[in-house]
Every structure is written in C-alpha cells, then in structure tokens.
Design a protein around this motif. Structure first.
Motif, mmCIF file in Angstrom:
data_model
loop_
_atom_site.group_PDB
_atom_site.id
_atom_site.type_symbol
_atom_site.label_atom_id
_atom_site.label_comp_id
_atom_site.label_asym_id
_atom_site.label_seq_id
_atom_site.Cartn_x
_atom_site.Cartn_y
_atom_site.Cartn_z
ATOM 1 N N SER A 148 37.789 41.827 36.918
ATOM 2 C CA SER A 148 37.568 40.755 37.882
ATOM 3 C C SER A 148 37.874 39.436 37.195
ATOM 4 C CB SER A 148 36.120 40.768 38.400
ATOM 5 O OG SER A 148 35.899 39.697 39.288
ATOM 6 N N ASP B 166 43.967 58.211 36.274
ATOM 7 C CA ASP B 166 42.669 58.461 36.885
ATOM 8 C C ASP B 166 42.299 59.918 36.621
ATOM 9 O OD1 ASP B 166 40.698 59.306 38.910
ATOM 10 O OD2 ASP B 166 40.965 57.293 39.721
ATOM 11 N N PRO C 164 37.049 48.164 36.543
ATOM 12 C CA PRO C 164 38.076 47.245 37.056
ATOM 13 C C PRO C 164 37.865 45.841 36.527
ATOM 14 C CG PRO C 164 36.514 47.812 38.797
ATOM 15 C CD PRO C 164 36.151 48.652 37.603
ATOM 16 N N CYS D 136 43.386 49.101 38.902
ATOM 17 C CA CYS D 136 42.419 50.037 39.480
ATOM 18 C C CYS D 136 42.518 50.147 40.993
ATOM 19 C CB CYS D 136 40.994 49.605 39.097
ATOM 20 S SG CYS D 136 40.705 49.579 37.316
ATOM 21 N N SER E 290 44.339 44.795 31.024
ATOM 22 C CA SER E 290 43.475 45.364 32.048
ATOM 23 C C SER E 290 44.152 46.591 32.631
ATOM 24 C CB SER E 290 43.179 44.334 33.150
ATOM 25 O OG SER E 290 44.383 43.940 33.792
ATOM 26 N N ARG F 157 39.375 50.140 43.604
ATOM 27 C CA ARG F 157 38.121 50.544 42.973
ATOM 28 C C ARG F 157 37.296 49.320 42.573
ATOM 29 N NH1 ARG F 157 42.356 53.250 40.895
ATOM 30 N NH2 ARG F 157 42.463 55.513 41.102
ATOM 31 N N THR F 158 36.014 49.430 42.777
ATOM 32 C CA THR F 158 35.109 48.339 42.378
ATOM 33 C C THR F 158 34.067 48.808 41.373
ATOM 34 O OG1 THR F 158 33.680 48.828 44.283
ATOM 35 C CG2 THR F 158 35.397 47.143 44.580
ATOM 36 N N GLY G 90 36.197 44.951 32.058
ATOM 37 C CA GLY G 90 37.525 45.214 32.595
ATOM 38 C C GLY G 90 38.659 44.771 31.699
#
Length: 449
Positions: A443, A350, A441, A406, A403, A409-410, A328
């Motif tokens: 984290s 996207d 994405p 997102c 980054s 979104r995961t 990410g």
C-alpha cells in the motif's frame, strides 16, 4: 504515385515480410544481441512485426482499390494471390526458424509442487539480508545504562574534513538515498530499521535516516538536537516517551533517529547509542581512506559471503526480508554459486492458484572455486534497463526494495519463490529450489497522507 505503388507493390510486400522475419530473430535467439540491448530489442520486436503487417495491408488495400476502380478484376485477384503466397512463405520460414531455435517453454509450476510439500507452514519474510543495501540491521545494546550520547568519530571526521565524500555516500548509497531529506521517513518505506531484541522488554526498533540542511532551512519540529558527548535528553518527557533525536554532525548533515518500542529509557537510549555506533562503523573505511575507490566499495553491493558465514551458506538459498513498518516492501537475496556463466530466474507465484505474480531475471555471479558462495541482491542485481519493467513505479528508483503485484488481494497470502538457473551453454533452465513465504500486498503511503 498510385501507378508506381501498383506496379511495385510486390516489392513493398517483400520488404515488409523481410522486416518481420528479421524482427523475429531476436525473439528466437535473444543471446545473439549484447546483454544491454536485449530488453530494448525484445520490447520493440513485436511492434516492428505488427507495423510490417499493417503497412503490407495498407499497400494491398490501396493498390487493390485503385485497380478495382479501373475494372482490372483479374489483375487484382492475381495480386491478392501473390500477396497471400508471400506471407504464407514468410510464415513457413518463421516456422522453420522456430523449429531450429527450439525456444524453451516456460517452467511449469508443477515441477516445484513436490519441493514445497514438505513445508508445513509458510515462512515469515524475516531473513537477514547482508550487504550495503540491507535496510534491516540488528544491533546489540550495552547492558549498562548510558549517561550521555556516544561519540561518532568517523561521521564527525568526514563532516569536518570531507563533507563532499559524506554527501556523495549518502546520496548514492542504496541504504540511505531514498529516505534523504524525508522528515517523516519513519512513517514510510525505504529507510533503515535497526532491530534490538531484548528478552526482558521485547523487541524495539530504531528508525534511521540522514537529513541535509542547506542555508536557511530549519530542522523539522519534534526532534531534539544532540551532539556526541551530550547528556541524555531526559527532562520534559514522561517515563514512556522517548524523544526522536537529530545527531548534529557539525555541518550540514544530521543523523535522525526515532525509537519505536517499549518506553524504557535505559534500553531505548542504549539502542539509540548502538544505532549511532553502527552507522559510524559503516563509514569507518571511508573516514580512514577518504577516496573514490573506497566510496565505490561502500555503496556497491559485494558478492562474496564473509568467511565466517560460509558454513551457514553452504547450499543455495533464497532469503526474503520485509523491513519493519514497511509492509508489502521486500528485499531478497540469492545465496549461491552456480560454478558457470548463466542467468538466474526467480518466479513468484500464488501458492493457491499458481498464478505468476512476478518474474525476475538476473545474471549470475559465479566462481570456479566451489567453496566460494556469492550474493545476488534483488532488486540490486537486476540490470538497470530491466528494473523499471518488472518493479513498481510507486517505489523510488534509489530504494533497494520491490513489491509483489497482488491484484485485488488485501490480506497476506502464501507465495512460492521458485529459483531456476539457465546456463549460458544451454537454453533450458533447471530448477534450483523453491521456498514458501507469507507475503502481503503493498500500500503506497504517499497515496494516504
């Protein structure tokens, strides 16, 4: 006070209208301001316009209420008509200014769809970014099995004779500064990763960072302290366990190295030695010429592509890199020479919904020589006053990473990277190229201890 406010309220309204119109000018003609002022002025121009309208409303309401309490209804109605005429005239003037300003509309995502139809599948973010801010560095291991830790003469010379310069290099370098003094740097983003690609045992990675210990501080547990020329620390470890090394440079600084890959001692220590040599080579110019101009060249991103890479970079390109174990987090690089002064606009969308996820604007490096190719690091090339506006707060300021927002979104998804160029002589940007990448994405590891 109330009487003066009632008598002079039209002056207040005229002042508010004038202030609102003046605040519109940098919105319509942003290039009328110095480049360093644009972000600040554009950020507050809307607030000034809103404040002008609210002040005018407050003055109108206060004066009208006072006159109504004195039963001056016709005068109140007349003041309302004059107030409406003033703001109507201001709106007309703004419309006229906007017509002459001819503000370009934002680029439509449809223009780039045709450019990406030929992409059968999204590209992985594994491009090689070059320059002092690159966090992904390929290394080549020696074919023969090593017997000891290789020497790092330039690092040792700097630590012995010029420790302040070495410290300044580490503290200011976009490559090393973010991971400085982080004992578990290899579990988090924003650190250097050196890649060893071996056809026999597969890929392996050497995670690297500097650590500086002050008086009384101890080296973190889990590292084996070694010096240049020491025998390899093989005793006490199983065949599939390679220790994390702390290379003692002879002073306050240590080079931390962590191998993550197949547990082949020969290849692992060959990679660790190759990593030491690579870092030592990075500081070689500073060791040979220890002065501030050399330090500046080492920590500031260069713009020219090396001569041996000119043929590979003959056309404009966008490069995207996601450092290993740093999901990410991305580094990007624009390789191009527009030939004239202007601004590059990089829009990330996207691929499915065409939703704009991130918009970046950066001044373009240019040369009149068409054979010269120039590099633009992202986020490094983004002006400092704009960087915090468009980049994530979770990533340290010193880290050369960004980054992609997102939303909810995961899982990884496809994103369009659209590059446009807006010449300084024209207002409308033209499309340069579009690439399709598979991105993930971000984290924040600091939120999950």
């Amino acid at each position: 006070m109330k009487k003066n406010l009632i008598v002079h309220q039209q002056c207040w309204h005229a002042l508010c209208c004038l202030t609102a119109l003046l605040a519109c000018l940098p919105l319509l003609w942003p290039r009328m301001l110095p480049h360093s002022w644009r972000a600040v002025v554009l950020e507050y121009a809307g607030d000034v316009i809103l404040a002008s309208v609210l002040i005018s409303f407050v003055v109108l309401g206060t004066a009208s209420l006072s006159m109504l309490l004195r039963l001056r209804n016709l005068r109140t109605l007349g003041q309302l008509v004059l107030w409406a005429l003033q703001w109507f005239l201001s709106c007309c003037i703004f419309a006229l200014l906007a017509y002459f300003a001819d503000v370009p509309a934002p680029p439509s995502p449809r223009a780039s769809q045709a450019d990406t139809q030929h992409e059968s599948s999204p590209l992985p973010p594994m491009d090689l970014i070059t320059g002092p801010s690159s966090l992904v560095i390929p290394i080549a291991a020696n074919a023969t099995a090593p017997s000891d830790i290789c020497s790092a003469p330039h690092l040792a010379a700097l630590e012995k004779h010029h420790p302040d310069l070495l410290r300044a290099y580490i503290n200011k370098s976009p490559r090393w500064a973010a991971s400085l003094s982080d004992q578990t740097f290899y579990t988090k983003p924003w650190h250097v990763v050196m890649i060893l690609r071996d056809h026999e045992i597969g890929p392996g990675f050497v995670h690297a960072a500097f650590l500086r210990l002050t008086d009384g501080e101890q080296l973190p547990a889990g590292y084996v302290v070694v010096r240049s020329g020491d025998p390899l620390p093989l005793h006490g470890y199983s065949e599939d366990q390679v220790p994390d090394l702390a290379l003692d440079l002879g002073g306050a600084h240590y080079l931390l190295l962590a191998w993550r890959g197949p547990g082949d001692f020969q290849r692992a220590f060959s990679a660790l030695n190759a990593a030491i040599l690579e870092v030592d080579e990075m500081v070689a110019p500073l060791a040979k010429k220890p002065d501030l101009p050399t330090l500046s060249r080492l920590i500031n991103s260069f713009t020219d592509v090396p001569d041996e890479e000119l043929e590979l970079s003959a056309i404009p390109d966008i490069l995207l890199s996601e450092p290993q174990a740093q999901s990410g987090c991305y580094q990007a690089q624009i390789v191009a020479n527009p030939g004239e002064k202007g601004t590059y606009l990089l829009t990330i969308r996207d691929a499915s919904s065409k939703e704009t996820l991130l918009s970046l604007e950066l001044p373009a490096h240019f040369s009149s020589n068409p054979k010269t190719i120039l590099l633009h690091d992202i986020p490094g090339a983004i002006p400092a006053h704009l960087r915090r506006i468009v980049l994530s707060d979770a990533i340290p300021d010193k880290a050369p990473l960004f980054s992609i927002p997102c939303g909810e979104r995961t899982a990884p998804f496809d994103a369009l990277f659209e590059l446009s160029f807006r010449p300084a002589s024209r207002k409308t940007p033209h499309h340069v190229l579009t690439k399709l990448y598979r991105v993930a994405p971000f984290s924040n590891p600091n939120e999950h201890p």
